[in-house]
Design a protein around this motif. Structure first.
Motif, PDB file in Angstrom:
ATOM      1  N   ILE A 216       2.989   1.305   3.935  1.00  0.00           N
ATOM      2  CA  ILE A 216       2.578   0.230   4.827  1.00  0.00           C
ATOM      3  C   ILE A 216       3.579   0.118   5.975  1.00  0.00           C
ATOM      4  O   ILE A 216       4.670   0.670   5.914  1.00  0.00           O
ATOM      5  CB  ILE A 216       2.431  -1.119   4.090  1.00  0.00           C
ATOM      6  N   ASP A 217       3.178  -0.599   6.994  1.00  0.00           N
ATOM      7  CA  ASP A 217       4.043  -0.819   8.149  1.00  0.00           C
ATOM      8  C   ASP A 217       5.056  -1.902   7.784  1.00  0.00           C
ATOM      9  O   ASP A 217       4.693  -3.052   7.566  1.00  0.00           O
ATOM     10  CB  ASP A 217       3.192  -1.246   9.346  1.00  0.00           C
ATOM     11  N   ARG A 218       6.312  -1.510   7.699  1.00  0.00           N
ATOM     12  CA  ARG A 218       7.351  -2.441   7.260  1.00  0.00           C
ATOM     13  C   ARG A 218       7.471  -3.631   8.199  1.00  0.00           C
ATOM     14  O   ARG A 218       7.709  -4.757   7.758  1.00  0.00           O
ATOM     15  CB  ARG A 218       8.685  -1.721   7.099  1.00  0.00           C
ATOM     16  N   VAL A 219       7.276  -3.419   9.495  1.00  0.00           N
ATOM     17  CA  VAL A 219       7.376  -4.515  10.466  1.00  0.00           C
ATOM     18  C   VAL A 219       6.264  -5.540  10.225  1.00  0.00           C
ATOM     19  O   VAL A 219       6.506  -6.745  10.276  1.00  0.00           O
ATOM     20  CB  VAL A 219       7.336  -3.969  11.913  1.00  0.00           C
ATOM     21  N   LYS A 220       5.062  -5.049   9.938  1.00  0.00           N
ATOM     22  CA  LYS A 220       3.942  -5.958   9.661  1.00  0.00           C
ATOM     23  C   LYS A 220       4.205  -6.774   8.405  1.00  0.00           C
ATOM     24  O   LYS A 220       3.922  -7.968   8.355  1.00  0.00           O
ATOM     25  CB  LYS A 220       2.631  -5.184   9.527  1.00  0.00           C
TER      26      LYS A 220
ATOM     27  N   GLY B  62      11.578  -1.717   3.279  1.00  0.00           N
ATOM     28  CA  GLY B  62      12.411  -0.650   3.822  1.00  0.00           C
ATOM     29  C   GLY B  62      11.619   0.543   4.322  1.00  0.00           C
ATOM     30  O   GLY B  62      12.186   1.522   4.780  1.00  0.00           O
ATOM     31  N   GLY B  63      10.284   0.478   4.215  1.00  0.00           N
ATOM     32  CA  GLY B  63       9.444   1.557   4.711  1.00  0.00           C
ATOM     33  C   GLY B  63       9.175   2.663   3.717  1.00  0.00           C
ATOM     34  O   GLY B  63       8.658   3.714   4.081  1.00  0.00           O
TER      35      GLY B  63
ATOM     36  N   GLU C 275       0.177   1.190   8.352  1.00  0.00           N
ATOM     37  CA  GLU C 275       0.644   1.720   9.619  1.00  0.00           C
ATOM     38  C   GLU C 275      -0.574   2.015  10.485  1.00  0.00           C
ATOM     39  O   GLU C 275      -1.621   2.400   9.983  1.00  0.00           O
ATOM     40  CB  GLU C 275       1.452   2.998   9.391  1.00  0.00           C
ATOM     41  N   ASP C 276      -0.456   1.824  11.777  1.00  0.00           N
ATOM     42  CA  ASP C 276      -1.569   2.070  12.683  1.00  0.00           C
ATOM     43  C   ASP C 276      -2.068   3.499  12.564  1.00  0.00           C
ATOM     44  O   ASP C 276      -1.278   4.435  12.514  1.00  0.00           O
ATOM     45  CB  ASP C 276      -1.157   1.786  14.133  1.00  0.00           C
ATOM     46  N   GLY C 277      -3.393   3.634  12.485  1.00  0.00           N
ATOM     47  CA  GLY C 277      -3.998   4.963  12.419  1.00  0.00           C
ATOM     48  C   GLY C 277      -4.013   5.561  11.026  1.00  0.00           C
ATOM     49  O   GLY C 277      -4.448   6.680  10.847  1.00  0.00           O
TER      50      GLY C 277
END
Length: 68
Positions: free
Chosen positions: A3-7, A38-39, A63-65
């Motif tokens: 997953i997108d860690r920032v999101k 942590g990604g 993550e996008d895409g």
């Protein structure tokens, strides 16, 4: 699954949810939440549990895409 860690971090901040609280709500270990923040890659079931505990879709955390 990654997953997108920032999101994830942004959603946790928006809801004012800490690692320990989210791990308890999602019934996953604190280490899993820390790894996601942590990604690191994680199994799909854990990602579904975290998304459900936050009340968001899995897709909104990806993550996008990327497909699940």
């Amino acid at each position: 699954m990654r997953i997108d860690r920032v999101k994830l971090i942004a959603e946790m901040a928006r809801q004012d949810v800490g690692v320990a609280d989210l791990s308890q709500r999602a019934t996953v270990s604190r280490a899993t939440i820390t790894a996601l923040r942590g990604g690191k890659s994680c199994n799909a079931n854990s990602v579904r549990r975290v998304a459900s505990a936050l009340g968001v879709t899995v897709e909104s955390l990806l993550e996008d895409g990327k497909e699940h």
